[in-house]
Design a protein around this motif. Structure first.
Motif, PDB file in Angstrom:
ATOM      1  N   GLU A  59     -12.933  26.086  41.630  1.00  0.00           N
ATOM      2  CA  GLU A  59     -13.520  25.033  42.447  1.00  0.00           C
ATOM      3  C   GLU A  59     -15.039  25.071  42.363  1.00  0.00           C
ATOM      4  O   GLU A  59     -15.714  24.218  42.907  1.00  0.00           O
ATOM      5  CB  GLU A  59     -13.073  25.190  43.910  1.00  0.00           C
ATOM      6  N   LYS A  60     -15.568  26.097  41.690  1.00  0.00           N
ATOM      7  CA  LYS A  60     -17.005  26.233  41.526  1.00  0.00           C
ATOM      8  C   LYS A  60     -17.544  25.071  40.695  1.00  0.00           C
ATOM      9  O   LYS A  60     -16.899  24.654  39.731  1.00  0.00           O
ATOM     10  CB  LYS A  60     -17.317  27.515  40.744  1.00  0.00           C
ATOM     11  N   PRO A  61     -18.730  24.599  41.039  1.00  0.00           N
ATOM     12  CA  PRO A  61     -19.347  23.607  40.151  1.00  0.00           C
ATOM     13  C   PRO A  61     -19.567  24.228  38.766  1.00  0.00           C
ATOM     14  O   PRO A  61     -19.876  25.416  38.660  1.00  0.00           O
ATOM     15  CB  PRO A  61     -20.693  23.305  40.822  1.00  0.00           C
ATOM     16  N   VAL A  62     -19.396  23.439  37.750  1.00  0.00           N
ATOM     17  CA  VAL A  62     -19.522  23.929  36.377  1.00  0.00           C
ATOM     18  C   VAL A  62     -20.876  24.607  36.172  1.00  0.00           C
ATOM     19  O   VAL A  62     -20.969  25.645  35.522  1.00  0.00           O
ATOM     20  CB  VAL A  62     -19.309  22.778  35.371  1.00  0.00           C
ATOM     21  N   THR A  63     -21.923  24.038  36.753  1.00  0.00           N
ATOM     22  CA  THR A  63     -23.272  24.581  36.546  1.00  0.00           C
ATOM     23  C   THR A  63     -23.449  25.965  37.149  1.00  0.00           C
ATOM     24  O   THR A  63     -24.398  26.664  36.798  1.00  0.00           O
ATOM     25  CB  THR A  63     -24.330  23.628  37.128  1.00  0.00           C
ATOM     26  N   ASP A  64     -22.556  26.387  38.039  1.00  0.00           N
ATOM     27  CA  ASP A  64     -22.652  27.710  38.662  1.00  0.00           C
ATOM     28  C   ASP A  64     -21.869  28.785  37.909  1.00  0.00           C
ATOM     29  O   ASP A  64     -21.881  29.944  38.293  1.00  0.00           O
ATOM     30  CB  ASP A  64     -22.145  27.663  40.108  1.00  0.00           C
ATOM     31  N   LEU A  65     -21.181  28.399  36.843  1.00  0.00           N
ATOM     32  CA  LEU A  65     -20.345  29.342  36.106  1.00  0.00           C
ATOM     33  C   LEU A  65     -21.146  30.077  35.040  1.00  0.00           C
ATOM     34  O   LEU A  65     -22.059  29.511  34.430  1.00  0.00           O
ATOM     35  CB  LEU A  65     -19.187  28.599  35.428  1.00  0.00           C
ATOM     36  N   SER A  66     -20.776  31.317  34.807  1.00  0.00           N
ATOM     37  CA  SER A  66     -21.343  32.053  33.681  1.00  0.00           C
ATOM     38  C   SER A  66     -20.667  31.544  32.411  1.00  0.00           C
ATOM     39  O   SER A  66     -19.641  30.849  32.466  1.00  0.00           O
ATOM     40  CB  SER A  66     -21.084  33.553  33.841  1.00  0.00           C
ATOM     41  N   PHE A  67     -21.214  31.934  31.275  1.00  0.00           N
ATOM     42  CA  PHE A  67     -20.607  31.545  30.000  1.00  0.00           C
ATOM     43  C   PHE A  67     -19.165  32.026  29.933  1.00  0.00           C
ATOM     44  O   PHE A  67     -18.262  31.279  29.557  1.00  0.00           O
ATOM     45  CB  PHE A  67     -21.426  32.119  28.837  1.00  0.00           C
ATOM     46  N   GLU A  68     -18.953  33.298  30.317  1.00  0.00           N
ATOM     47  CA  GLU A  68     -17.603  33.882  30.238  1.00  0.00           C
ATOM     48  C   GLU A  68     -16.625  33.171  31.171  1.00  0.00           C
ATOM     49  O   GLU A  68     -15.477  32.912  30.782  1.00  0.00           O
ATOM     50  CB  GLU A  68     -17.661  35.377  30.567  1.00  0.00           C
ATOM     51  N   GLU A  69     -17.079  32.844  32.365  1.00  0.00           N
ATOM     52  CA  GLU A  69     -16.210  32.122  33.307  1.00  0.00           C
ATOM     53  C   GLU A  69     -15.870  30.738  32.769  1.00  0.00           C
ATOM     54  O   GLU A  69     -14.716  30.284  32.847  1.00  0.00           O
ATOM     55  CB  GLU A  69     -16.894  31.975  34.668  1.00  0.00           C
TER      56      GLU A  69
END
Length: 67
Positions: free
Chosen positions: A3-13
């Protein structure tokens, strides 16, 4: 799916989630509306990963150029 915004994800996530999205879409057992949402999320995840890879490549080039 996160549910995290895409911009808050790490590359691995983002890569892990993108793999899940692709798997769900390939199975073809989701409703049309959900497929569209998954595709949109997948496109955003792909763009994020591509951007992060480009940044990493640029950093490596800077390091190599300074050697």
């Amino acid at each position: 799916m996160s549910e995290k915004p895409v911009t808050d994800l790490s590359f691995e996530e983002a890569m892990a989630e993108l793999e899940k999205v692709v798997t769900q879409l390939e199975r073809g057992d989701v409703a049309l509306e959900q497929s569209i949402s998954l595709y949109e999320r997948g496109a955003a995840l792909k763009a994020l990963c591509a951007g992060k890879l480009k940044e990493a490549e640029e950093k490596v080039e800077l390091i190599r150029a300074s050697e």
